[in-house]
Each structure stands twice: as structure tokens, then as C-alpha cells.
Design a protein around this motif. Sequence first.
Motif, short mmCIF file in Angstrom:
data_model
loop_
_atom_site.label_atom_id
_atom_site.label_comp_id
_atom_site.label_asym_id
_atom_site.label_seq_id
_atom_site.Cartn_x
_atom_site.Cartn_y
_atom_site.Cartn_z
N LEU A 1 0.75 -1.27 -0.11
CA LEU A 1 0.13 -0.02 0.14
C LEU A 1 0.74 1.18 0.00
CD1 LEU A 1 -2.84 -1.12 2.48
CD2 LEU A 1 -3.15 -0.60 0.21
N LEU A 2 1.84 1.45 0.71
CA LEU A 2 2.79 2.56 0.76
C LEU A 2 3.67 2.58 -0.45
CD1 LEU A 2 4.11 2.13 4.39
CD2 LEU A 2 2.62 3.85 3.64
N HIS A 3 3.95 1.42 -1.08
CA HIS A 3 4.59 1.72 -2.64
C HIS A 3 3.82 2.31 -3.50
CE1 HIS A 3 5.87 0.09 -6.49
NE2 HIS A 3 7.17 0.14 -5.94
N ASP A 4 2.37 1.74 -3.52
CA ASP A 4 1.27 2.42 -4.60
C ASP A 4 1.15 3.50 -4.01
OD1 ASP A 4 1.39 -0.13 -5.42
OD2 ASP A 4 -0.49 -0.88 -4.37
N MET A 5 0.95 4.07 -2.92
CA MET A 5 0.75 5.58 -2.60
C MET A 5 1.82 6.40 -2.90
SD MET A 5 0.09 7.07 1.35
CE MET A 5 1.78 6.83 1.78
N ILE A 6 3.00 6.20 -2.91
CA ILE A 6 4.22 7.21 -3.40
C ILE A 6 4.30 7.08 -4.78
CG2 ILE A 6 6.66 7.44 -3.30
CD1 ILE A 6 6.67 6.09 -0.33
N GLY A 7 3.93 5.74 -5.49
CA GLY A 7 3.97 5.78 -6.89
C GLY A 7 2.80 6.17 -7.60
N ARG A 8 1.58 6.29 -6.75
CA ARG A 8 0.28 6.74 -7.43
C ARG A 8 -0.08 5.41 -8.30
NH1 ARG A 8 -2.18 11.55 -7.28
NH2 ARG A 8 -3.81 10.16 -8.16
N GLU A 9 0.11 4.31 -7.83
CA GLU A 9 -0.22 3.11 -8.57
C GLU A 9 -1.21 2.35 -7.98
OE1 GLU A 9 3.21 0.85 -8.86
OE2 GLU A 9 4.22 2.28 -10.10
N GLY A 10 -1.92 1.35 -8.36
CA GLY A 10 -2.90 0.43 -7.84
C GLY A 10 -4.19 1.31 -7.64
N PRO A 11 -4.43 1.23 -6.14
CA PRO A 11 -5.79 2.15 -5.61
C PRO A 11 -5.73 3.36 -5.60
CG PRO A 11 -4.62 0.76 -3.75
CD PRO A 11 -3.83 0.34 -5.04
N PHE A 12 -4.15 3.81 -5.48
CA PHE A 12 -3.95 5.43 -5.58
C PHE A 12 -4.05 6.05 -7.15
CE2 PHE A 12 -2.26 3.70 -1.61
CZ PHE A 12 -2.76 4.70 -0.65
N LEU A 13 -4.07 5.09 -8.00
CA LEU A 13 -4.20 5.71 -9.47
C LEU A 13 -5.36 6.73 -9.60
CD1 LEU A 13 -2.48 5.87 -12.26
CD2 LEU A 13 -4.22 4.10 -12.76
N GLU A 14 -6.46 6.33 -9.15
CA GLU A 14 -7.63 7.12 -9.48
C GLU A 14 -7.63 8.12 -8.28
OE1 GLU A 14 -9.13 7.63 -12.02
OE2 GLU A 14 -8.36 5.58 -13.18
N THR A 15 -8.19 9.38 -8.56
CA THR A 15 -8.04 10.29 -7.50
C THR A 15 -9.29 10.17 -6.53
OG1 THR A 15 -7.31 12.07 -8.95
CG2 THR A 15 -8.34 12.96 -7.03
N ILE A 16 -10.14 9.53 -6.77
CA ILE A 16 -11.42 9.17 -6.16
C ILE A 16 -11.27 8.20 -5.21
CG2 ILE A 16 -12.57 7.68 -7.73
CD1 ILE A 16 -15.16 8.73 -7.00
N CYS A 17 -10.32 7.33 -5.66
CA CYS A 17 -9.84 6.17 -4.55
C CYS A 17 -8.86 6.33 -3.50
CB CYS A 17 -9.42 5.01 -5.52
SG CYS A 17 -10.84 4.52 -6.82
N VAL A 18 -8.17 7.66 -3.79
CA VAL A 18 -7.09 7.83 -3.10
C VAL A 18 -7.40 8.22 -1.33
CG1 VAL A 18 -5.29 9.85 -2.06
CG2 VAL A 18 -5.68 9.14 -4.64
N PRO A 19 -8.59 8.76 -1.14
CA PRO A 19 -8.87 8.61 0.25
C PRO A 19 -9.36 7.41 0.83
CG PRO A 19 -10.22 10.35 -0.93
CD PRO A 19 -9.48 9.55 -1.78
N PHE A 20 -9.98 6.51 -0.06
CA PHE A 20 -10.39 5.14 0.68
C PHE A 20 -8.93 4.37 0.69
CE2 PHE A 20 -14.12 6.45 -1.58
CZ PHE A 20 -15.09 6.43 -0.58
N ALA A 21 -8.01 4.55 -0.33
CA ALA A 21 -6.91 3.77 -0.34
C ALA A 21 -6.02 4.14 0.78
CB ALA A 21 -5.92 3.95 -1.53
N GLY A 22 -5.81 5.47 1.32
CA GLY A 22 -5.12 5.93 2.55
C GLY A 22 -5.92 5.56 3.80
#
Length: 588
Positions: free
Chosen positions: A219-240
Motif C-alpha cells: 500500500l505504501l509503495h502504491d501511495m508513493i508511486g500513485r499506482e494500484g488503488p492510488f491511481l484514481e483520484t477518487i480512490c485515494v482517500p479510501f486507499a489511505g
Amino acid sequence: MEPPTGVLASLLQFFRFLPYFIGLLLLGTIKGVLFFPLVCLLMTVGNSALILGLWPAHLCWTYYCVIRAKQVGPVLKLVLCPLIFVVLILWPVVGIVSSIVGGAAYGFLSPVFATFDAVGEGKEDEFYHCVYDGTWSTIQGCFTVIRDFKDVCFHSYFSIMDDLRDRGPPDAKYYEIRILHLPGAIVAGVLGLLIDVPVISILALFKSPFMLFKGWHRLLHDMIGREGPFLETICVPFAGLAILLWPLAVVGAVMGSMVSSVFLGAFAGVVAYQESSLMMGLHYIVAALSLYDEYSNDVLDMPEGSCFPRPSYRKKEASLQTQSRTPSFSKPNSFQKMPSQNGSLRRPMVDLKPIELLDGLFKECHRHGEVLVSEGIISVKDIEDAKSGKENQGVFSIGLPAYCILQMLIQSAKANSLGLLLSDNTEITSTNRPKDTFFDWFLNPLLVMKEQIKAENLSPALEDYLGKSVLLNGDPERLRSCCTVNAPEDEVKRAELEALARRLRGITKSISRYPTFRRRFETLTRSLLENMATKSGRDRSRNGSGSAARTRSSIVRFLSDRSFKRSKSESNSDIELHNPIEKDVEIQ
């Protein structure tokens, strides 16, 4: 919004997002803390009242249906009676505790998720929605859960028990228990509980740190690289939010493993009874440990294999493995010709959920229901009987949904679809189907029926006969009055169509026990009756026929029933609509 490129841009985006995320989290947590006591209290009181109030009826009716069941032998009934009593004693405890935990979790998490969801939906006043969303909607959702739970305890339960009591034994044989093999099965089940439960629990606790750190790392790797669940802006709060709640997911996975180990261990008794061998039950106890170890390794992306041996616990496995190694392998008919994929590649591939499919089914029921009512195939009496629960033939409650499912199967067969083709050209396949095991119980039989319909190569006349037979439950009098074609003269063909209709109605009856089905069914009934009232009013204004007035009067009296009253905002228009009809009825 494109994800940032570069390490500095990603870190800058992360630090800009962090206070925004913390603020939403604090706001959602405050709302959750305020609302979860009320929601927990409402859900606990509502569900507990249903459980305790219906418990005497459940007790008496369960024993009555089991004793009267034609599919169960006398010895098996004697064995089931004490087991059923234990289950019925534990049911109030489990139900009330689950209501408390579920109400607390729903009351806290629903406002939190609604707060994050209010940001990414493009709403005009985001601040207002961040504060308001998840408050009243959570209370409404709590009452919806109680309503669906009431339908399960009342409608679904009694429907299942009535089937158990009325359904005859298959092939004139009832299910019986072999007393001589019970001791071995009991010994195997007890040993399975004593061995599998502690070993699987230790394995789950041992692998939980791997699950925790691997999940955080991903999850931290996806958050820093904006990949996976962090790719779409609408999904960023839920992924966090998933990063913070990941330890709870790990705890839930460990507890789920411990609970599942009870069933895995106890299943050794079932294997020993089915195979009539205590040794096979002991083999399963060891094989269950290997199965769990291999499965958990695959989920956690750990090295494949297991340190436990995996002996064969089925007598037929050795023979099947021997046959699979023989060079002469005869392919079944289903593998001789692969179906065409041209039509499937053009279909939109979207992830589907069972609730969405159920909503789509009722939209089709509304569309086909209006046509069938206008043609006089479904009458007002059918709808009234379905509402009151006195519908013996099940024309409206079971026949109409089964008719809509049949039209979907016919459309899928004609389009040579790999799965099931919906009316909006959405295709349900093995890739986008809902992952719920409950859904597989209905999807696989429907796929088989679709292939049977394709093999039958029905003409339009036979399709009409099959559809009306499914709708009217094979009632010969109503079939002759509304069907444009008689039954096929070929007895084999007629028997195949009748068996297909019975099987489809049986599947639809099982779908009707889904928790949200009853609530949507009553909404469909109310909508169709209102449309009928409106259309009959227009016909009355055109030709002034007395029959239309009488039909409309019966609909108005039905709509005035307590369970179908409208809101107060619509009451004035209803009164203005009803008064002229009531006067006409009095004059006639």
C-alpha cells in the motif's frame, strides 16, 4: 488527473494530501463516534426483537417440518432432532451478539466512508456533504438492514421449511443415515477438531506478521508511486484509509482462519462417513492442514508448497488420476467446438455486484410486467394475491422474475454469448461475475440452462409456449386462454420444456429468498399498481367505460392498504384522484 512523475513530485503530492486526508478522517471519526451508539442500539433492539419474538415459531415449525419431511428417513430424523435443538438454542445468542457487533461496526464505519465518498463525487457543496453525508443515511441504512433481516427470518425461513416439508423424495428414495458408520465419523470429527483447530490457528498467527508488513509495504509503495488503488483520484482517500485499517483486516483474517478451522476439522467426520472409512477421515485431517498451508502461501505470495503431507482422502481419486494419465482421452461434447468469442469481445466488461444484478432483474420485471398486465396475462388478482401471500400458483411473485430470466437466457443463447447477456448488452462472464459464492449457486445452473436452450433451437412459437409455461406455472387452463400456440405434440419435447420451466422456477424461488428481494418486490408491486391506476384513469376519461372504473376502483382499494400507503406529500393528489372514481362506483 494524471499521477505525478518523479520522486520529488510524488513526495510533494503526498505531503499536500496528508493534512487533507487527516482532516477528513477526523471529521468522519467524529460522526462515527456520535452515531454508532444510536445505530448499534437500534439494530440490536430491532434484530433482537425479531429473533426472540419469532423464536417460538421457529422452534415449533422447524420440528414440525423436519418430522413431516418426506426426504428424510426416520433414523436421520432422530439424529437431527437433538442437533436442531442445539442450533436453535445457540441462534438467539449468536444473532444478538452479531447484531451488537454489526451495528457498532456499521454505525461507526458508514459515516467515515460517506465522508470520504462526499469528496470525490463532483458535488457542488463539498463541505456541506462532508458534514451531512453519513448521518441520516446511516440511520436509514440501519432500518433497511432490520427490514431485510425481518424478511429473512419470516419470508425466507418459512419458504425454505415449506419446501423441506412438501418436496417429495427424489427417485422415491429418502435420505437415511447409516448407523454403523456413525461412530467412525464421530471419532474422525472429534480428532479433526482437536488437531486442525490448534494447528491452523498457530499457522494463522505465525503468518499474520507477514500479511501485516507485506500489505503495508504494498500500500505504501502504491501511495508513493500513485499506482494500484492510488491511481484514481477518487480512490485515494479510501486507499489511505485502508493503510490505517490494515491491522484490523489482518486481525479479521486471523479470526476468520480460526473460525474456518472448526469447519475444516469437523468435515473429517463427513469424509469418514461418506467414504465409510475411518482411515480416510484421518487422511483428510492431515490433508486439510496441507490445503490451508498452500492456500495461505498463495495469498501471501510466499514460497509454494507445504511442509505437511497431502494424502489422498477419497477412494475415487486414485482411479481418476489413473484415467487422466491414459493416452486415450475422449473429449466431451462441450470441448469439441469452442464457442465464438466475436460477440463477447464487443461487450462492455465491467465488474458487477449481486445487488446491481438484482436491481437489473427488477427493472426487467417492471418492463415485462407492464406489457403482460396490458395484455391481460397478469391480472390485478394475481398481484393482490402475491401481496397478501395467498398466491398459490406464484404467477406474479415467482413467474414474472422467472419469465424475465428466461428472456435473458434466450437472448444469450441467440447471441452465442459465453456467459449471460443482459438487456443493456452487459455480459456476465467468469471474469467479471460477482465473486460471492452465493452467486455461483445460481450462475452455474443458469449457464447450463442457456446451453440447453441453445441446443433445443426453439422456434418463436415454442419460445412463447415456454415463456408462458414458466410464467403461469404450467396451468393448462390459463395457457390455453393466453398462449398463441398449443403444447408440442412430441411428448419428449413437451417433457423437456416442462422440466426446463420447473427448474427455472425453482432457481427463481431460491433467488426470492435473497435478503433484499422482498423489499424490492414490494416496490415493484406498488409501482405496477400505480401505473395501472394511471392508465385505467386515462382509459376512463377517454371512453367512460364502467369496466375501467370498476378495475380502477379495485386498484385504488388495494393501494389504500396500510403497507402500500404513500408519503404525506402525495396524499393530496391521491385524494383528488380517488374521489371521482368512488362517486362513479356508487352511481353504478
